[in-house]
Design an enzyme around this catalytic site. Structure first.
Site, PDB file in Angstrom:
ATOM      1  CG  ASP A  23     -51.539  69.543 -78.495  1.00  0.00           C
ATOM      2  OD1 ASP A  23     -50.599  68.806 -78.203  1.00  0.00           O
ATOM      3  OD2 ASP A  23     -51.562  70.670 -77.983  1.00  0.00           O
TER       4      ASP A  23
ATOM      5  CD  GLU B 131     -51.234  65.358 -75.936  1.00  0.00           C
ATOM      6  OE1 GLU B 131     -50.225  65.291 -75.550  1.00  0.00           O
ATOM      7  OE2 GLU B 131     -51.835  66.460 -76.237  1.00  0.00           O
TER       8      GLU B 131
END
Length: 538
Positions: free
Chosen positions: A214, A273
């Site tokens: 993330d 990401e």
């Protein structure tokens, strides 16, 4: 050790399974409820593994299920080595990993390294410590500006809206690029590096096959934390250089993590990401000694136009090829409006989303499927206000992510469409009463359903040698269409116009998103449709 581990990890050879894998994203809260409290959990996921295996995907990506106060629905982690009780237990996680491997599915879990929860033991210790204490060095604390330090240390804005700084009673400010409940970690501190190496090892030892990282473009901030100098900074992310994202220092972190992943057998992977201001900058994240994959958000945001898709596909393949990495293709995820709705909604959106599925699954590289897209689920745009708790709505009431996170319908005619147990009072987000025909059970019995289109496409992709790493060759086609060939004669044609289009048939129909007529060697493509072709056999 699990069965998959014994097959793939004991051979001592690189499988490179990830280069053309189809990875299914499970948003755990909304996939399946195994204990009847209206919230999806690990037990529910475990019970639906046969569905995923039959669908034909290669791996499952699980959104965070760690201990969390849920200020950002799990992306605010209080304990990275345990499972939040709402999702189950650590034993449930281990059983899920083992069961997935027995079904031939790999497991990728989310790791959140840019920030923790404000309930994390480290941050609680920092709050209890005075300014200058080593406990605060794990996060980014600063004195404020102004005569009395009453102004934030710089002009950085939170992705969720407002200043990216919160002031404590002792006068110091702490940085949070997301919600105030998500304080940013200080990656200049060696203790942070050591902690996350330990966290990764913990889950790798549990048997996971990789991590989705993330905010992989975060962690490292520009020296001196300089002002951006512009308001509305969220619109700059991914298009312009900002001092809090995509700093060169993040790559040393990813290189260290790649060395760790490579030290384990079985091709454990890292998926970034990452938002970067150019395709070339994004390619840095997938250099041979860094992450294995990075999400291709340029493809996700492309409008339904042939020229736009042609450009993003060409650029993506070129830039990824410069570093020898595979492309990734993704249409939706838990952070964006579902693509059926983005493409126009209703029947038009459904036609386009079915065509987009065949386009995506025929491109070189790895594809991601967000739960429910294989059912043709639309964005839920009319959720009651009292259910909408996404912190991103603080920035813009029309920008919430709740509508793409509504629980999945598994059966028609059952309470909660089979998502939860019959005795459950309700689901954490209400499900539209019209979703019965979209349920898994309803679509399995319909040979032309969107679910069966995905199942057949994934079967063909899995069985045909055309896909592998075979390059893409563009074919001539009329304006408003795309046509390309791969491998042993496989071809894909896509009509992105609202009218029928005729073109020479590249072979015989293998699979089509809509009825397609072929006569005299000429194919008549339906509006907003895609067709897979194989060579004619003499």
């Amino acid at each position: 050790m699990t069965e998959l581990a014994r097959v793939d990890r004991g051979a001592g050879t690189a499988t490179r399974w990830w280069r053309d894998a189809v990875i299914y994203q499970v948003y755990v809260r909304s996939f399946a409820d195994g204990n009847g409290d209206g919230v999806g959990d690990l037990l529910g996921v475990r019970g639906r593994l046969p569905y995923l295996a039959d669908l034909g995907v290669d791996a499952v990506w699980l959104t965070p299920f760690f201990t969390s106060p849920m200020a950002d629905f799990g992306y605010d982690v209080a304990d990275y080595r345990d499972v939040d009780p709402i999702f189950g237990s650590l034993a449930d996680a281990g059983a899920l990993i083992d069961d997935a491997h027995r079904h031939g599915l790999r497991v990728i879990v989310d790791v959140v390294p840019n920030h923790t929860s404000d309930r994390h033991a480290w941050f609680l210790e920092a709050l209890a410590a005075p300014p200058g204490d080593p406990a605060r060095e794990r996060y980014i604390f600063r004195r404020g500006r102004g005569a009395g330090g009453e102004l934030p240390p710089n002009d950085w804005e939170s992705v969720f809206g407002g200043p990216a700084w919160t002031r404590l009673p002792d006068g110091e400010w702490y940085l949070h690029l997301f919600a105030a409940e998500q304080p940013d970690l200080n990656w200049e501190n060696p203790e942070v590096h050591a902690e996350f190496e330990s966290i990764l090892r913990f889950w790798l030892d549990m048997g996971v096959d990789g991590f989705r990282v993330d905010v992989a473009h975060g962690m490292v901030k520009a020296d001196g934390l300089p002002d951006v100098g512009h308001p509305d900074q969220v619109r700059m992310i991914g298009t312009e250089v900002v001092p809090f994202f995509d700093q060169d220092g993040v790559h040393e972190i990813h290189r260290a993590w790649r060395r760790l992943l490579d030290s384990y057998p079985g091709e454990r992977i890292g998926v970034a990401e990452a938002w970067a201001p150019s395709s070339l900058r994004l390619a840095n994240y997938v250099r041979p000694d860094e992450m294995h994959q990075a999400f291709n958000f340029q493809f996700l945001v492309a409008p339904w136009e042939a020229a736009a898709f042609h450009a993003v596909i060409r650029e993506s393949l070129t830039t990824a090829g410069l570093v020898g990495a595979p492309c990734t293709w993704v249409l939706s995820n838990h952070d964006v409006k579902r693509h059926l709705t983005r493409y126009g909604g209703g029947e038009v959106g459904l036609r386009r989303s079915r065509a987009a599925a065949l386009l995506t699954l025929s491109l070189p590289g790895s594809a991601y499927v967000y739960q429910g897209e294989e059912l043709g689920l639309p964005e839920v745009l009319d959720l009651p206000e009292e259910f909408q708790r996404d912190p991103q709505r603080l920035r813009n009431p029309d920008d919430g992510r709740d509508g793409c996170r509504v629980p999945l319908p598994w059966a028609d005619g059952e309470p909660h469409f089979g998502f939860s147990l019959p005795g459950a009072e309700g689901t954490w987000l209400p499900m539209p009463p019209s979703w019965g025909p979209l349920s898994v059970a309803s679509q399995l019995g319909d040979p032309v359903s969107t679910l069966n289109l995905y199942r057949e496409a994934l079967r063909i992709r899995r069985e045909r040698r055309s896909f592998d790493d075979a390059p893409l060759t563009w074919l001539d086609s009329p304006q408003g269409t795309l046509a390309f060939a791969r491998g042993d004669g496989f071809a894909c044609t896509v009509n992105l116009t609202g009218e029928p289009v005729e073109l020479p048939a590249p072979g015989r129909i293998l699979l089509a998103s809509a009825e397609t007529a072929v006569e005299g060697g000429v194919a008549r493509l339906a509006p907003d449709s895609a067709v897979w072709w194989e060579p004619d056999v003499a």
